[in-house]
Design a protein around this motif. Structure first.
Motif, PDB file in Angstrom:
ATOM      1  N   GLN A 236     -41.433 -88.982   6.421  1.00 48.20           N
ATOM      2  CA  GLN A 236     -40.653 -88.199   7.385  1.00 48.20           C
ATOM      3  C   GLN A 236     -39.714 -87.187   6.717  1.00 48.20           C
ATOM      4  OE1 GLN A 236     -38.715 -91.106   9.983  1.00 48.20           O
ATOM      5  NE2 GLN A 236     -40.410 -90.918  11.421  1.00 48.20           N
ATOM      6  N   MET A 237     -39.781 -87.053   5.400  1.00 50.70           N
ATOM      7  CA  MET A 237     -38.894 -86.144   4.651  1.00 50.70           C
ATOM      8  C   MET A 237     -37.425 -86.480   4.908  1.00 50.70           C
ATOM      9  SD  MET A 237     -40.776 -83.816   3.009  1.00 50.70           S
ATOM     10  CE  MET A 237     -42.343 -82.933   3.063  1.00 50.70           C
ATOM     11  N   ASN A 238     -37.140 -87.755   5.057  1.00 45.36           N
ATOM     12  CA  ASN A 238     -35.801 -88.187   5.464  1.00 45.36           C
ATOM     13  C   ASN A 238     -35.242 -89.201   4.479  1.00 45.36           C
ATOM     14  OD1 ASN A 238     -33.656 -88.019   7.245  1.00 45.36           O
ATOM     15  ND2 ASN A 238     -34.440 -89.606   8.609  1.00 45.36           N
ATOM     16  N   SER A 239     -35.528 -88.986   3.197  1.00 44.60           N
ATOM     17  CA  SER A 239     -35.147 -89.955   2.168  1.00 44.60           C
ATOM     18  C   SER A 239     -33.712 -89.796   1.692  1.00 44.60           C
ATOM     19  CB  SER A 239     -36.073 -89.813   0.954  1.00 44.60           C
ATOM     20  OG  SER A 239     -35.879 -88.543   0.344  1.00 44.60           O
ATOM     21  N   GLY A 240     -33.153 -88.599   1.871  1.00 43.32           N
ATOM     22  CA  GLY A 240     -31.826 -88.326   1.329  1.00 43.32           C
ATOM     23  C   GLY A 240     -31.845 -87.865  -0.111  1.00 43.32           C
ATOM     24  N   LEU A 241     -33.043 -87.711  -0.695  1.00 43.55           N
ATOM     25  CA  LEU A 241     -33.150 -87.262  -2.085  1.00 43.55           C
ATOM     26  C   LEU A 241     -32.829 -85.774  -2.208  1.00 43.55           C
ATOM     27  CD1 LEU A 241     -36.435 -89.092  -3.122  1.00 43.55           C
ATOM     28  CD2 LEU A 241     -34.148 -89.563  -4.031  1.00 43.55           C
ATOM     29  N   GLU A 242     -32.223 -85.425  -3.297  1.00 44.62           N
ATOM     30  CA  GLU A 242     -31.898 -84.030  -3.581  1.00 44.62           C
ATOM     31  C   GLU A 242     -33.181 -83.222  -3.781  1.00 44.62           C
ATOM     32  OE1 GLU A 242     -28.660 -82.947  -6.555  1.00 44.62           O
ATOM     33  OE2 GLU A 242     -30.507 -82.473  -7.684  1.00 44.62           O
ATOM     34  N   TRP A 243     -33.215 -82.005  -3.221  1.00 45.53           N
ATOM     35  CA  TRP A 243     -34.352 -81.110  -3.425  1.00 45.53           C
ATOM     36  C   TRP A 243     -34.015 -79.738  -2.871  1.00 45.53           C
ATOM     37  CZ3 TRP A 243     -38.518 -81.678  -6.345  1.00 45.53           C
ATOM     38  CH2 TRP A 243     -39.529 -80.726  -6.257  1.00 45.53           C
ATOM     39  N   GLU A 244     -34.417 -78.700  -3.606  1.00 46.69           N
ATOM     40  CA  GLU A 244     -34.264 -77.337  -3.111  1.00 46.69           C
ATOM     41  C   GLU A 244     -35.628 -76.685  -3.007  1.00 46.69           C
ATOM     42  OE1 GLU A 244     -31.553 -73.390  -3.894  1.00 46.69           O
ATOM     43  OE2 GLU A 244     -32.487 -74.332  -5.654  1.00 46.69           O
ATOM     44  N   GLU A 245     -35.912 -76.119  -1.847  1.00 44.79           N
ATOM     45  CA  GLU A 245     -37.206 -75.478  -1.584  1.00 44.79           C
ATOM     46  C   GLU A 245     -36.952 -74.072  -1.052  1.00 44.79           C
ATOM     47  OE1 GLU A 245     -41.659 -76.521  -0.479  1.00 44.79           O
ATOM     48  OE2 GLU A 245     -40.162 -77.941  -1.131  1.00 44.79           O
ATOM     49  N   LYS A 246     -36.800 -73.121  -1.957  1.00 48.26           N
ATOM     50  CA  LYS A 246     -36.560 -71.721  -1.612  1.00 48.26           C
ATOM     51  C   LYS A 246     -37.485 -70.867  -2.478  1.00 48.26           C
ATOM     52  CE  LYS A 246     -32.935 -72.470   1.113  1.00 48.26           C
ATOM     53  NZ  LYS A 246     -32.917 -72.145   2.545  1.00 48.26           N
ATOM     54  N   TYR A 247     -38.466 -70.238  -1.837  1.00 53.72           N
ATOM     55  CA  TYR A 247     -39.483 -69.552  -2.629  1.00 53.72           C
ATOM     56  C   TYR A 247     -39.099 -68.127  -3.035  1.00 53.72           C
ATOM     57  CZ  TYR A 247     -42.500 -73.513  -1.982  1.00 53.72           C
ATOM     58  OH  TYR A 247     -43.022 -74.776  -2.023  1.00 53.72           O
ATOM     59  N   ASP A 248     -37.901 -67.687  -2.675  1.00 54.93           N
ATOM     60  CA  ASP A 248     -37.442 -66.380  -3.118  1.00 54.93           C
ATOM     61  C   ASP A 248     -36.587 -66.464  -4.380  1.00 54.93           C
ATOM     62  OD1 ASP A 248     -35.320 -67.676  -1.975  1.00 54.93           O
ATOM     63  OD2 ASP A 248     -34.600 -65.975  -0.802  1.00 54.93           O
ATOM     64  N   ARG A 249     -36.571 -67.646  -4.992  1.00 56.27           N
ATOM     65  CA  ARG A 249     -35.761 -67.838  -6.196  1.00 56.27           C
ATOM     66  C   ARG A 249     -36.363 -68.965  -7.042  1.00 56.27           C
ATOM     67  NH1 ARG A 249     -30.890 -70.748  -2.870  1.00 56.27           N
ATOM     68  NH2 ARG A 249     -31.321 -69.001  -1.496  1.00 56.27           N
ATOM     69  N   ILE A 250     -35.809 -69.121  -8.248  1.00 55.19           N
ATOM     70  CA  ILE A 250     -36.181 -70.265  -9.073  1.00 55.19           C
ATOM     71  C   ILE A 250     -35.527 -71.499  -8.463  1.00 55.19           C
ATOM     72  CG2 ILE A 250     -35.973 -71.325 -11.348  1.00 55.19           C
ATOM     73  CD1 ILE A 250     -35.905 -68.511 -12.526  1.00 55.19           C
ATOM     74  N   CYS A 251     -36.323 -72.485  -8.142  1.00 55.89           N
ATOM     75  CA  CYS A 251     -35.792 -73.687  -7.495  1.00 55.89           C
ATOM     76  C   CYS A 251     -36.664 -74.886  -7.871  1.00 55.89           C
ATOM     77  CB  CYS A 251     -35.751 -73.501  -5.973  1.00 55.89           C
ATOM     78  SG  CYS A 251     -37.392 -73.421  -5.214  1.00 55.89           S
ATOM     79  N   ASP A 252     -36.337 -76.038  -7.325  1.00 59.23           N
ATOM     80  CA  ASP A 252     -37.104 -77.244  -7.627  1.00 59.23           C
ATOM     81  C   ASP A 252     -38.584 -77.062  -7.311  1.00 59.23           C
ATOM     82  OD1 ASP A 252     -34.864 -78.713  -8.436  1.00 59.23           O
ATOM     83  OD2 ASP A 252     -34.392 -79.290  -6.375  1.00 59.23           O
ATOM     84  N   ALA A 253     -38.880 -76.453  -6.149  1.00 55.22           N
ATOM     85  CA  ALA A 253     -40.270 -76.330  -5.716  1.00 55.22           C
ATOM     86  C   ALA A 253     -41.075 -75.415  -6.631  1.00 55.22           C
ATOM     87  CB  ALA A 253     -40.321 -75.815  -4.280  1.00 55.22           C
TER      88      ALA A 253
END
Length: 448
Positions: A236-253
């Motif tokens: 459910q993407m509801n784990s509370g884990l840290e993550w950044e998903e922004k494709y216009d910049r350098i990020c986790d994804a």
């Protein structure tokens, strides 16, 4: 005049140096994206480099990449101004793989064993062409117009739709492709792959091999607060884990997709920034962690590779499908499934029938309700690795509608009450393509 040219040259050089210095950290990601895109589109779908650069790679900054294809050796390379050169290799059965300098290309590798029998039934349940069926409650002139309106008029370059496929009551009622694409064209689903990844947990739960309400089987979390995270929280993407998903910049994804050897490990190592079941956060890392967890359910790598096809993809005749792996051999469950538009529609049809495929139950009927039920704290927009319309994102479509969704507007819409599956593949998302109007026009072609 010479002095003017000299000054102009210095200015251009300074601007170029400034641009490179500011954007240098991005160059590796740009060339990585480009090399992977070129290799996959060319070797999986047979697209020319010219077409790839004008379409798949027609993205800000990615356009800067200089690309080359080596057909005999089966790989592609990309760089930006000759810097940060990246390489993606093709392996039959596994698709393309973006590699780093340490990857051993001579090392033997396993490929999934697939069974793809000819099924003497019309599409979608068989391998024959669709049966021509006319429904009295459909205004076909309106339907054709609705589909045509999804595509650019000649010379336009705004909607950028590649395909539309519509199934109604198990029949193909509409189908259209952009020039250069047809029913055999394999198209990357991007994050629609997430919905496929989640489905394996429904299958395993139906087989009594897993319980999604149990804590995620991750030893590294055993002695901290992450031990409370369940498989359900991850799905459910509801784990509370840290993550950044922004494709216009350098990020986790972006770092994960274009720099990581083990994509599932990236999310595994992240700390909590919220609380499980109380902090919804969209994360491609979570989907790849789920793929890594799936690997642990099998004794061997071969069993894991085969399961993705034997239990679902080939089971429902999605024979065109290829799911690509990371450098560790795990499927990239967040992003890298390729299939024809007709085969993507089959996946939607499986959910329309609550896991029943032409008489065989693949997952419990309740699983469809589970993935289409709003996740806590998602404001009604997300379920179990599927997006929802329960909050009215598309106001002229039923609130029950739920859908698999990928980058640049890849969509599989499932509308149970209308017995409809609608697939749209393209290069523009909600900001540029009017999905609400698209759905409204299609639904308007049916008598009420």
């Amino acid at each position: 005049m010479k002095k003017t040219f000299k000054v102009s040259g210095i200015i251009i050089l300074v601007v170029l140096i400034y641009f490179v210095v500011v954007n240098y950290p991005k160059l590796e990601l740009i060339s990585g994206f480009s090399a992977k895109s070129v290799a996959s589109a060319h070797f999986i779908d047979g697209r020319s480099l010219e077409l790839i650069e004008k379409s798949d790679n027609d993205i800000k900054l990615v356009r800067l990449a200089n690309n080359a294809i080596f057909d005999k050796e089966q790989y592609a390379t990309s760089s930006v101004f000759g810097l940060q050169k990246r390489k993606a290799i093709y392996r039959e059965g596994l698709g393309s793989l973006l590699i780093d300098a340490d990857f051993d290309v001579t090392k033997p590798y396993l490929v999934p064993k697939r069974v793809q029998p000819k099924i003497n039934l019309p599409y979608p349940f068989g391998t024959n062409e669709p049966k021509d069926t006319v429904f009295a409650n459909i205004d076909y002139s309106k339907l054709r117009k609705a589909v045509e309106n999804a595509f650019d008029k000649k010379g336009a370059f705004a909607k950028r739709t590649r395909s539309v496929v519509i199934l109604y009551k198990d029949h193909l009622i509409a189908e259209k492709y952009e020039d250069g694409f047809d029913k055999n064209s394999k198209i990357l689903g991007w994050s629609m792959t997430k919905s496929i990844t989640a489905t394996y947990f429904g299958i395993l739960q139906y087989q009594n091999k897993i319980n999604i309400n149990n804590p995620a089987p991750i030893q590294e979390w055993a002695n901290d607060e992450r031990a409370k995270i369940t498989l359900n929280n991850l799905i459910q993407m509801n784990s509370g884990l840290e993550w950044e998903e922004k494709y216009d910049r350098i990020c986790d994804a972006t770092k994960m997709l274009f720099n990581s050897r083990d994509m599932g490990q990236v999310q595994l190592e992240k700390p909590l920034f919220g609380k499980p079941n109380q902090t919804w956060n969209y994360s491609s890392g979570t989907s790849n962690l789920l793929s890594k967890i799936l690997r642990k359910q099998f004794k061997t790598q071969q069993e894991y590779l085969d399961f993705w096809y034997s239990s679902l993809i080939d089971k429902i005749g999605m024979f065109s499908t290829v799911v690509e792996t990371d450098m560790t051999g795990n499927y990239v469950g967040s992003s890298y499934a390729w299939a024809t538009s007709r085969d993507w529609a089959k996946f939607g049809l499986l959910y329309l029938h609550n896991g029943n495929w032409n008489g065989e139950q693949l997952f419990d009927p309740s699983w469809s309700k589970y993935v289409s039920t709003p996740t806590p704290t998602s404001n009604g927009k997300y379920g179990g690795h599927f997006w929802l319309n329960s909050s009215g994102k598309y106001p002229d479509a039923p609130r029950e509608l739920y859908y698999a969704s990928g980058f640049q507007g890849q969509k599989i819409f499932v509308i149970p009450s209308k017995d409809l599956v609608i697939v749209r593949m393209g290069l523009t998302d909600d900001e540029s393509f009017d999905f609400n109007g698209f759905l409204k026009e299609i639904l308007g072609s049916f008598e009420k």
